[in-house]
Design an enzyme around this catalytic site. Sequence first.
Site, mmCIF file in Angstrom:
data_model
loop_
_atom_site.group_PDB
_atom_site.id
_atom_site.type_symbol
_atom_site.label_atom_id
_atom_site.label_comp_id
_atom_site.label_asym_id
_atom_site.label_seq_id
_atom_site.Cartn_x
_atom_site.Cartn_y
_atom_site.Cartn_z
ATOM 1 N N ASP A 50 -10.999 9.092 -1.568
ATOM 2 C CA ASP A 50 -10.506 8.087 -0.768
ATOM 3 C C ASP A 50 -10.456 8.645 1.017
ATOM 4 O O ASP A 50 -9.732 9.285 1.036
ATOM 5 C CB ASP A 50 -9.120 7.515 -0.977
ATOM 6 C CG ASP A 50 -8.889 6.362 0.022
ATOM 7 O OD1 ASP A 50 -9.407 5.396 -0.187
ATOM 8 O OD2 ASP A 50 -7.851 6.811 0.949
ATOM 9 N N TYR A 55 -9.574 9.050 9.660
ATOM 10 C CA TYR A 55 -9.036 10.257 9.431
ATOM 11 C C TYR A 55 -9.594 11.672 10.059
ATOM 12 O O TYR A 55 -8.884 12.435 9.977
ATOM 13 C CB TYR A 55 -8.918 10.628 7.682
ATOM 14 C CG TYR A 55 -8.331 9.344 6.925
ATOM 15 C CD1 TYR A 55 -7.530 8.486 7.721
ATOM 16 C CD2 TYR A 55 -8.511 9.421 5.475
ATOM 17 C CE1 TYR A 55 -6.635 7.604 6.804
ATOM 18 C CE2 TYR A 55 -7.931 8.369 4.875
ATOM 19 C CZ TYR A 55 -7.030 7.590 5.765
ATOM 20 O OH TYR A 55 -6.314 6.297 4.709
ATOM 21 N N LYS A 84 -13.601 3.564 5.059
ATOM 22 C CA LYS A 84 -12.849 2.219 5.765
ATOM 23 C C LYS A 84 -13.238 2.003 7.217
ATOM 24 O O LYS A 84 -13.629 3.241 7.896
ATOM 25 C CB LYS A 84 -11.399 2.444 5.597
ATOM 26 C CG LYS A 84 -10.644 2.900 4.277
ATOM 27 C CD LYS A 84 -9.261 2.835 4.147
ATOM 28 C CE LYS A 84 -8.788 3.422 2.800
ATOM 29 N NZ LYS A 84 -8.623 5.025 3.244
ATOM 30 N N HIS A 115 -9.839 -1.513 6.854
ATOM 31 C CA HIS A 115 -8.645 -0.594 7.000
ATOM 32 C C HIS A 115 -7.337 -1.478 7.088
ATOM 33 O O HIS A 115 -6.306 -1.451 6.539
ATOM 34 C CB HIS A 115 -8.760 0.124 7.762
ATOM 35 C CG HIS A 115 -7.991 1.733 7.588
ATOM 36 N ND1 HIS A 115 -8.502 2.891 7.853
ATOM 37 C CD2 HIS A 115 -6.845 1.870 7.008
ATOM 38 C CE1 HIS A 115 -7.718 3.770 7.333
ATOM 39 N NE2 HIS A 115 -6.826 3.236 7.053
HETATM 40 N N1 LIG Z 1 -5.266 2.255 3.538
HETATM 41 C C1 LIG Z 1 -4.306 2.935 4.268
HETATM 42 O O1 LIG Z 1 -3.928 2.199 5.197
HETATM 43 C C2 LIG Z 1 -3.720 4.208 3.692
HETATM 44 C C3 LIG Z 1 -4.192 4.898 3.049
HETATM 45 N N2 LIG Z 1 -3.650 6.105 2.551
HETATM 46 C C4 LIG Z 1 -4.488 6.811 1.464
HETATM 47 O O2 LIG Z 1 -3.724 7.211 0.527
HETATM 48 C C5 LIG Z 1 -3.637 8.811 0.400
HETATM 49 C C6 LIG Z 1 -2.219 9.121 -0.092
HETATM 50 O O3 LIG Z 1 -1.105 8.828 0.660
HETATM 51 P P1 LIG Z 1 -0.288 9.676 1.613
HETATM 52 O O4 LIG Z 1 0.393 8.950 2.713
HETATM 53 O O5 LIG Z 1 -1.241 10.961 2.202
HETATM 54 O O6 LIG Z 1 0.649 10.262 0.749
HETATM 55 P P2 LIG Z 1 1.280 10.798 -0.594
HETATM 56 O O7 LIG Z 1 2.387 9.869 -1.182
HETATM 57 O O8 LIG Z 1 0.046 11.118 -1.531
HETATM 58 O O9 LIG Z 1 2.199 11.801 -0.149
HETATM 59 C C7 LIG Z 1 1.430 13.053 0.302
HETATM 60 C C8 LIG Z 1 2.530 14.106 1.095
HETATM 61 O O10 LIG Z 1 3.563 14.339 -0.164
HETATM 62 C C9 LIG Z 1 3.732 16.038 -0.391
HETATM 63 N N3 LIG Z 1 3.754 16.106 -1.784
HETATM 64 C C10 LIG Z 1 3.062 15.865 -2.744
HETATM 65 N N4 LIG Z 1 3.694 16.345 -3.952
HETATM 66 C C11 LIG Z 1 4.486 16.935 -3.721
HETATM 67 C C12 LIG Z 1 5.422 17.738 -4.262
HETATM 68 N N5 LIG Z 1 5.560 17.815 -5.739
HETATM 69 N N6 LIG Z 1 6.471 18.641 -3.662
HETATM 70 C C13 LIG Z 1 6.611 18.167 -2.174
HETATM 71 N N7 LIG Z 1 5.510 17.588 -1.513
HETATM 72 C C14 LIG Z 1 4.789 16.918 -2.275
HETATM 73 C C15 LIG Z 1 2.227 16.356 0.207
HETATM 74 O O11 LIG Z 1 2.123 17.665 0.633
HETATM 75 C C16 LIG Z 1 1.927 15.326 1.301
HETATM 76 O O12 LIG Z 1 2.699 15.934 2.602
HETATM 77 C C17 LIG Z 1 -3.915 9.296 1.843
HETATM 78 O O13 LIG Z 1 -4.321 10.490 1.881
HETATM 79 C C18 LIG Z 1 -5.253 8.038 2.102
HETATM 80 O O14 LIG Z 1 -6.292 8.637 1.383
HETATM 81 C C19 LIG Z 1 -2.530 6.536 2.892
HETATM 82 C C20 LIG Z 1 -1.862 5.708 3.889
HETATM 83 C C21 LIG Z 1 -2.258 4.552 4.423
HETATM 84 O O1 LIG Z 2 -4.816 5.253 6.167
HETATM 85 C C1 LIG Z 2 -3.659 5.472 7.056
HETATM 86 O O2 LIG Z 2 -3.298 6.581 7.140
HETATM 87 C C2 LIG Z 2 -2.552 6.700 8.259
HETATM 88 C C3 LIG Z 2 -1.402 7.633 8.241
HETATM 89 O O3 LIG Z 2 -0.634 7.394 7.048
HETATM 90 C C4 LIG Z 2 -2.063 5.324 8.572
HETATM 91 O O4 LIG Z 2 -2.015 5.123 9.892
HETATM 92 C C5 LIG Z 2 -3.367 4.647 8.130
HETATM 93 O O5 LIG Z 2 -3.380 3.199 7.782
#
Ligand SMILES: NC(=O)C1=CN([C@@H]2O[C@H](COP(=O)(O)OP(=O)(O)OC[C@H]3O[C@@H](n4cnc5c(N)ncnc54)[C@H](O)[C@@H]3O)[C@@H](O)[C@H]2O)C=CC1
Ligand SMILES: O=C1O[C@H](CO)[C@@H](O)[C@@H]1O
Length: 326
Positions: A50, A55, A84, A115
């Site tokens: 994804d 990003y 996105k 997005h």
């Molecule tokens: N469509 C949108 O607006 C968005 C999409 N996304 C997508 O979803 C993906 C995942 O969401 P994220 O917000 O990145 O968060 P996530 O919920 O996957 O958390 C990632 C964080 O948790 C930490 N982590 C994970 N496992 C851990 C453990 N066992 N111990 C300690 N720390 C740990 C990682 O180091 C990182 O800092 C993004 O990378 C992106 O691809 C994320 C945010 C918004």
């Molecule tokens: O996809 C996304 O990732 C950023 C940071 O979490 C957020 O602003 C955006 O929607």
Amino acid sequence: MTQLATDVDFVLSNGKTIPALGLGTVPPEDPHELKEQVITAVKAGYRHIDTAWYYGTEEYIGQALKQLFEEGIVKREDLFITTKVWPSFWRNPEKSLDKSLADLGLDYVDLFLQHWPVVLHGDENGLPPQPRDKDGKLIYDDDPVSGIKYIDAYHSLEDIMDNTSKVKSIGVSNYSIPKLRKLLAAVRKHKPVVNQIEYHPLLPQQDLVKYCYDNGVHISAYSPVGSNGAPVLKLQLINELASKYDVSVNEIANAYHILQGRSVLPRSSNLERIKSIIRLPNLTTEELNALYQIGVESPTRYINDEWGYGLGFKWWKGDTLSKDFD
Ligand SMILES: NC(=O)C1=CN([C@@H]2O[C@H](COP(=O)(O)OP(=O)(O)OC[C@H]3O[C@@H](n4cnc5c(N)ncnc54)[C@H](O)[C@@H]3O)[C@@H](O)[C@H]2O)C=CC1
Ligand SMILES: O=C1O[C@H](CO)[C@@H](O)[C@@H]1O
């Protein structure tokens, strides 16, 4: 024997499949790390990545894909790649897509998402991603509450589906029920096959999930552990279940979605963790319900981006507008 999350696929409303476990690619401090993360994930069995123009990680993902293809680890058709279009690029999503494809080194993506359902005042290259006036306020191209240009932006994604071979499916992200209802009424030909939303046990939003399923829209869950700081992993029940099933807390957080038909997008900079979080413990219905109940009393949303205000989401921090929506 424990099933593997990397073996599970879901069928989208257009008949295409989406792998249940996708690697998240929001940039770490050093975005170059993404190359090794993607290589590690694909070698471990992930088939879903994804990403997003926003990003700034697509060129590093592209380097990883090039290496994986050259080494014969996977072929293009084995992978499911999502990108996105950001709100500031809304006037020309195809240009955003072309930039993503060039950086990824691909000639198509499997899924192209809008997005956010807002439009920001960017130039023809989508810059700046967060346009602001002299008082620091975001400049929208329409009123984020009543405007409908975000639907025009979705129509441009439909045009890309019709006129090019650059995308296999289109969908949306961060759509609330009110926004989705408006969009579904305005779709010309290609309904969104996915709504990518924040979803985890601390943010139960079954009404949105049910609305999506009733309308054939698959849910991809982002921030499955609650993003930075991983608050979901501190929950007592998650830890108890991890001990009971002899898996990691991340695997419980992923299973919560996959066992209920949602794809999930975990992110980690830790290569060992990326490799090891692929088992799918067979949680019971009671356990899944207990995980859901955790956040019902006081739901917490961790992605509270400024451009999300007024979108009709419940529990948006500081958002009074959303109360008037549904
Ligand atoms: N469509 C949108 O607006 C968005 C999409 N996304 C997508 O979803 C993906 C995942 O969401 P994220 O917000 O990145 O968060 P996530 O919920 O996957 O958390 C990632 C964080 O948790 C930490 N982590 C994970 N496992 C851990 C453990 N066992 N111990 C300690 N720390 C740990 C990682 O180091 C990182 O800092 C993004 O990378 C992106 O691809 C994320 C945010 C918004
Ligand atoms: O996809 C996304 O990732 C950023 C940071 O979490 C957020 O602003 C955006 O929607």
